[in-house]
Design a protein around this motif. Structure first.
Motif, PDB file in Angstrom:
ATOM      1  N   MET A   1     -18.045  44.944 -37.065  1.00 13.83           N
ATOM      2  CA  MET A   1     -18.115  44.109 -38.273  1.00 13.83           C
ATOM      3  C   MET A   1     -16.792  44.147 -39.037  1.00 13.83           C
ATOM      4  O   MET A   1     -16.323  43.117 -39.524  1.00 13.83           O
ATOM      5  N   VAL A   2     -16.193  45.324 -39.112  1.00  9.53           N
ATOM      6  CA  VAL A   2     -14.902  45.459 -39.785  1.00  9.53           C
ATOM      7  C   VAL A   2     -13.842  44.634 -39.049  1.00  9.53           C
ATOM      8  O   VAL A   2     -13.008  43.976 -39.674  1.00  9.53           O
ATOM      9  N   ILE A   3     -13.898  44.648 -37.716  1.00 12.37           N
ATOM     10  CA  ILE A   3     -12.913  43.889 -36.939  1.00 12.37           C
ATOM     11  C   ILE A   3     -13.063  42.391 -37.202  1.00 12.37           C
ATOM     12  O   ILE A   3     -12.061  41.682 -37.373  1.00 12.37           O
ATOM     13  N   TYR A   4     -14.301  41.895 -37.232  1.00 11.89           N
ATOM     14  CA  TYR A   4     -14.505  40.474 -37.561  1.00 11.89           C
ATOM     15  C   TYR A   4     -13.948  40.165 -38.955  1.00 11.89           C
ATOM     16  O   TYR A   4     -13.306  39.138 -39.171  1.00 11.89           O
ATOM     17  N   ALA A   5     -14.189  41.065 -39.912  1.00 16.71           N
ATOM     18  CA  ALA A   5     -13.676  40.862 -41.267  1.00 16.71           C
ATOM     19  C   ALA A   5     -12.145  40.888 -41.275  1.00 16.71           C
ATOM     20  O   ALA A   5     -11.511  40.104 -41.998  1.00 16.71           O
ATOM     21  N   LEU A   6     -11.548  41.757 -40.471  1.00 22.56           N
ATOM     22  CA  LEU A   6     -10.088  41.798 -40.389  1.00 22.56           C
ATOM     23  C   LEU A   6      -9.530  40.505 -39.802  1.00 22.56           C
ATOM     24  O   LEU A   6      -8.475  40.015 -40.234  1.00 22.56           O
ATOM     25  N   HIS A   7     -10.243  39.952 -38.809  1.00 15.58           N
ATOM     26  CA  HIS A   7      -9.816  38.653 -38.251  1.00 15.58           C
ATOM     27  C   HIS A   7      -9.850  37.577 -39.339  1.00 15.58           C
ATOM     28  O   HIS A   7      -8.925  36.773 -39.455  1.00 15.58           O
TER      29      HIS A   7
ATOM     30  N   ARG B   1     -14.666  42.645 -26.470  1.00 17.57           N
ATOM     31  CA  ARG B   1     -13.968  41.699 -25.589  1.00 17.57           C
ATOM     32  C   ARG B   1     -13.794  40.350 -26.291  1.00 17.57           C
ATOM     33  O   ARG B   1     -12.731  39.731 -26.235  1.00 17.57           O
ATOM     34  N   TYR B   2     -14.839  39.908 -26.957  1.00 20.62           N
ATOM     35  CA  TYR B   2     -14.815  38.649 -27.707  1.00 20.62           C
ATOM     36  C   TYR B   2     -13.767  38.703 -28.817  1.00 20.62           C
ATOM     37  O   TYR B   2     -13.026  37.744 -29.043  1.00 20.62           O
ATOM     38  N   GLN B   3     -13.691  39.831 -29.505  1.00 18.37           N
ATOM     39  CA  GLN B   3     -12.721  39.991 -30.580  1.00 18.37           C
ATOM     40  C   GLN B   3     -11.289  40.010 -30.050  1.00 18.37           C
ATOM     41  O   GLN B   3     -10.387  39.443 -30.671  1.00 18.37           O
ATOM     42  N   ILE B   4     -11.081  40.651 -28.918  1.00 17.66           N
ATOM     43  CA  ILE B   4      -9.757  40.680 -28.306  1.00 17.66           C
ATOM     44  C   ILE B   4      -9.354  39.278 -27.882  1.00 17.66           C
ATOM     45  O   ILE B   4      -8.234  38.829 -28.145  1.00 17.66           O
ATOM     46  N   ARG B   5     -10.272  38.565 -27.242  1.00 16.97           N
ATOM     47  CA  ARG B   5      -9.982  37.183 -26.838  1.00 16.97           C
ATOM     48  C   ARG B   5      -9.751  36.288 -28.053  1.00 16.97           C
ATOM     49  O   ARG B   5      -8.869  35.425 -28.031  1.00 16.97           O
ATOM     50  N   THR B   6     -10.503  36.514 -29.120  1.00 18.68           N
ATOM     51  CA  THR B   6     -10.317  35.727 -30.332  1.00 18.68           C
ATOM     52  C   THR B   6      -8.902  35.918 -30.875  1.00 18.68           C
ATOM     53  O   THR B   6      -8.258  34.959 -31.291  1.00 18.68           O
ATOM     54  N   PHE B   7      -8.414  37.141 -30.852  1.00 22.13           N
ATOM     55  CA  PHE B   7      -7.055  37.396 -31.326  1.00 22.13           C
ATOM     56  C   PHE B   7      -6.028  36.650 -30.484  1.00 22.13           C
ATOM     57  O   PHE B   7      -5.180  35.931 -31.017  1.00 22.13           O
ATOM     58  N   TRP B   8      -6.084  36.816 -29.166  1.00 22.70           N
ATOM     59  CA  TRP B   8      -5.056  36.233 -28.300  1.00 22.70           C
ATOM     60  C   TRP B   8      -5.127  34.705 -28.266  1.00 22.70           C
ATOM     61  O   TRP B   8      -4.103  34.028 -28.316  1.00 22.70           O
ATOM     62  N   ILE B   9      -6.322  34.161 -28.197  1.00 17.10           N
ATOM     63  CA  ILE B   9      -6.460  32.697 -28.208  1.00 17.10           C
ATOM     64  C   ILE B   9      -6.030  32.149 -29.565  1.00 17.10           C
ATOM     65  O   ILE B   9      -5.331  31.137 -29.655  1.00 17.10           O
ATOM     66  N   GLY B  10      -6.431  32.837 -30.640  1.00 18.75           N
ATOM     67  CA  GLY B  10      -6.019  32.420 -31.979  1.00 18.75           C
ATOM     68  C   GLY B  10      -4.509  32.465 -32.139  1.00 18.75           C
ATOM     69  O   GLY B  10      -3.913  31.580 -32.764  1.00 18.75           O
ATOM     70  N   LEU B  11      -3.871  33.464 -31.553  1.00 23.63           N
ATOM     71  CA  LEU B  11      -2.415  33.545 -31.613  1.00 23.63           C
ATOM     72  C   LEU B  11      -1.780  32.314 -30.974  1.00 23.63           C
ATOM     73  O   LEU B  11      -0.855  31.718 -31.530  1.00 23.63           O
TER      74      LEU B  11
ATOM     75  N   ALA C   1      -7.594  25.346 -36.334  1.00 19.41           N
ATOM     76  CA  ALA C   1      -7.572  26.726 -35.841  1.00 19.41           C
ATOM     77  C   ALA C   1      -8.279  27.669 -36.816  1.00 19.41           C
ATOM     78  O   ALA C   1      -8.982  28.589 -36.390  1.00 19.41           O
ATOM     79  N   VAL C   2      -8.119  27.441 -38.103  1.00 19.29           N
ATOM     80  CA  VAL C   2      -8.811  28.254 -39.104  1.00 19.29           C
ATOM     81  C   VAL C   2     -10.321  28.060 -38.991  1.00 19.29           C
ATOM     82  O   VAL C   2     -11.084  29.030 -38.997  1.00 19.29           O
ATOM     83  N   ILE C   3     -10.750  26.818 -38.857  1.00 21.26           N
ATOM     84  CA  ILE C   3     -12.188  26.526 -38.703  1.00 21.26           C
ATOM     85  C   ILE C   3     -12.713  27.187 -37.440  1.00 21.26           C
ATOM     86  O   ILE C   3     -13.793  27.789 -37.432  1.00 21.26           O
ATOM     87  N   TRP C   4     -11.948  27.104 -36.350  1.00 18.74           N
ATOM     88  CA  TRP C   4     -12.321  27.740 -35.073  1.00 18.74           C
ATOM     89  C   TRP C   4     -12.504  29.244 -35.271  1.00 18.74           C
ATOM     90  O   TRP C   4     -13.488  29.824 -34.800  1.00 18.74           O
ATOM     91  N   LEU C   5     -11.574  29.881 -35.964  1.00 13.82           N
ATOM     92  CA  LEU C   5     -11.636  31.322 -36.183  1.00 13.82           C
ATOM     93  C   LEU C   5     -12.855  31.704 -37.011  1.00 13.82           C
ATOM     94  O   LEU C   5     -13.562  32.666 -36.686  1.00 13.82           O
ATOM     95  N   VAL C   6     -13.125  30.961 -38.056  1.00 11.79           N
ATOM     96  CA  VAL C   6     -14.285  31.254 -38.910  1.00 11.79           C
ATOM     97  C   VAL C   6     -15.579  31.125 -38.110  1.00 11.79           C
ATOM     98  O   VAL C   6     -16.452  31.990 -38.186  1.00 11.79           O
ATOM     99  N   ILE C   7     -15.699  30.077 -37.312  1.00 12.86           N
ATOM    100  CA  ILE C   7     -16.909  29.880 -36.520  1.00 12.86           C
ATOM    101  C   ILE C   7     -17.101  31.027 -35.533  1.00 12.86           C
ATOM    102  O   ILE C   7     -18.203  31.564 -35.386  1.00 12.86           O
ATOM    103  N   ARG C   8     -16.026  31.441 -34.853  1.00 14.01           N
ATOM    104  CA  ARG C   8     -16.141  32.550 -33.893  1.00 14.01           C
ATOM    105  C   ARG C   8     -16.557  33.843 -34.586  1.00 14.01           C
ATOM    106  O   ARG C   8     -17.382  34.597 -34.057  1.00 14.01           O
ATOM    107  N   CYS C   9     -16.011  34.103 -35.756  1.00 12.95           N
ATOM    108  CA  CYS C   9     -16.370  35.331 -36.462  1.00 12.95           C
ATOM    109  C   CYS C   9     -17.811  35.295 -36.963  1.00 12.95           C
ATOM    110  O   CYS C   9     -18.527  36.293 -36.879  1.00 12.95           O
ATOM    111  N   VAL C  10     -18.244  34.158 -37.442  1.00 14.62           N
ATOM    112  CA  VAL C  10     -19.633  34.028 -37.890  1.00 14.62           C
ATOM    113  C   VAL C  10     -20.587  34.218 -36.712  1.00 14.62           C
ATOM    114  O   VAL C  10     -21.607  34.907 -36.825  1.00 14.62           O
ATOM    115  N   LYS C  11     -20.259  33.607 -35.572  1.00 16.65           N
ATOM    116  CA  LYS C  11     -21.087  33.804 -34.378  1.00 16.65           C
ATOM    117  C   LYS C  11     -21.115  35.275 -33.970  1.00 16.65           C
ATOM    118  O   LYS C  11     -22.154  35.797 -33.561  1.00 16.65           O
TER     119      LYS C  11
END
Length: 125
Positions: A24-30, A64-74, A96-106
């Motif tokens: 949860m902290v990692i999603y919040a950091l993203h 794994r999802y969080q790691i992929r979110t970081f690299w794809i978001g980059l 990209a911001v909308i994409w990131l928010v949706i991934r974190c909410v999911k």
């Protein structure tokens, strides 16, 4: 006097609920990375790399999802930065911001339901 009343009864849960605080902290950091220029997201991905492989399968999929979110978001944010020279980058940055928010909410939702996130391998949402 009843013998059972003087003894402490201990209940041991056979399947303790895994701690989801770190993911949860990692999603919040993203999400905070949107405001910090990605610095907190960088911290989050390092934490995800450290903790992956140390929990149940569904929790490891979150890392794994969080790691992929970081690299794809980059990739998305760097491409948006480059595209700002032709003015379309402002639109792609917003996407990209909308994409990131949706991934974190999911991801948050999956953690609450104690299941892996949907579509871990996708570049979309």
């Amino acid at each position: 006097m009843n013998e059972n009343s003087s003894q402490d009864s201990i209940v041991v849960e056979s399947n303790p609920k895994p701690d989801t605080t770190i993911p949860m902290v990692i999603y919040a950091l993203h999400l905070a990375g949107i405001v910090t220029g990605g610095l907190t997201s960088l911290v989050g991905v390092v934490i995800a790399y450290v903790y992956r492989g140390k929990g149940p399968d569904w929790l490891d999929e979150h890392y794994r999802y969080q790691i992929r979110t970081f690299w794809i978001g980059l990739v998305y944010f760097v491409a948006s930065g480059l595209l700002t020279f032709i003015l379309i980058g402002f639109v792609t940055w917003l996407l990209a911001v909308i994409w990131l928010v949706i991934r974190c909410v999911k991801g948050f939702k999956g953690l609450q339901e104690q299941r892996k996130p949907d579509n871990v391998d996708t570049w979309l949402v």
